[in-house]
Design a protein around this motif. Structure first.
Motif, PDB file in Angstrom:
ATOM      1  N   THR A  96      67.348 -34.790 -46.275  1.00  0.00           N
ATOM      2  CA  THR A  96      67.520 -33.523 -47.088  1.00  0.00           C
ATOM      3  C   THR A  96      67.270 -34.179 -48.691  1.00  0.00           C
ATOM      4  O   THR A  96      67.716 -35.060 -49.003  1.00  0.00           O
ATOM      5  CB  THR A  96      68.872 -32.801 -47.110  1.00  0.00           C
ATOM      6  OG1 THR A  96      69.693 -33.708 -47.225  1.00  0.00           O
ATOM      7  CG2 THR A  96      68.915 -32.508 -45.781  1.00  0.00           C
TER       8      THR A  96
ATOM      9  N   ASP B  12      71.752 -30.254 -50.151  1.00  0.00           N
ATOM     10  CA  ASP B  12      72.098 -30.966 -49.135  1.00  0.00           C
ATOM     11  C   ASP B  12      72.848 -30.428 -47.846  1.00  0.00           C
ATOM     12  O   ASP B  12      73.453 -29.251 -48.290  1.00  0.00           O
ATOM     13  CB  ASP B  12      73.049 -32.203 -49.375  1.00  0.00           C
ATOM     14  CG  ASP B  12      73.243 -33.286 -48.589  1.00  0.00           C
ATOM     15  OD1 ASP B  12      72.673 -33.292 -47.747  1.00  0.00           O
ATOM     16  OD2 ASP B  12      74.252 -34.069 -48.709  1.00  0.00           O
TER      17      ASP B  12
ATOM     18  N   TYR C  73      69.931 -38.348 -47.882  1.00  0.00           N
ATOM     19  CA  TYR C  73      69.981 -37.265 -48.851  1.00  0.00           C
ATOM     20  C   TYR C  73      69.251 -37.954 -50.288  1.00  0.00           C
ATOM     21  O   TYR C  73      70.088 -38.979 -50.580  1.00  0.00           O
ATOM     22  CB  TYR C  73      71.479 -36.543 -48.976  1.00  0.00           C
ATOM     23  CG  TYR C  73      71.501 -35.833 -50.310  1.00  0.00           C
ATOM     24  CD1 TYR C  73      70.594 -34.640 -50.490  1.00  0.00           C
ATOM     25  CD2 TYR C  73      72.337 -36.036 -51.258  1.00  0.00           C
ATOM     26  CE1 TYR C  73      70.663 -33.846 -51.411  1.00  0.00           C
ATOM     27  CE2 TYR C  73      72.204 -35.335 -52.552  1.00  0.00           C
ATOM     28  CZ  TYR C  73      71.692 -34.272 -52.610  1.00  0.00           C
ATOM     29  OH  TYR C  73      71.672 -33.530 -53.573  1.00  0.00           O
TER      30      TYR C  73
END
Length: 79
Positions: free
Chosen positions: A38, A42, A51
């Motif tokens: 991501t 997030d 992330y």
């Protein structure tokens, strides 16, 4: 994302709009052996692989501060 999982891609990178809404599908991808990254926003509880976040205010500061000082000085000076 379901289509990508079905295609058995190696990885998926997404910027999340609603963290809770993608938790299940991210977990599904991870269970299928697909890495999920991501970025920018997030879904921390999803179990994603990684992330990558950004600090968007830092690049702006060098530009804003001189303008803010100039604007403040101009506002204080008599017209």
């Amino acid at each position: 994302m379901e289509d990508l999982i079905a295609k058995k891609v190696d990885g998926i990178a997404i910027s999340v709009n609603e963290p809770k809404s993608v938790e299940g599908v991210i977990k599904q991808a991870m269970a299928a052996g697909i890495k999920v990254l991501t970025f920018d926003s997030d879904s921390a509880k999803s179990g994603r692989s990684m992330y990558i976040g950004t600090i968007n205010e830092r690049p702006v500061r060098p530009w804003v501060n001189p303008w803010a000082r100039l604007w403040a000085a101009k506002a204080k000076s008599p017209s």
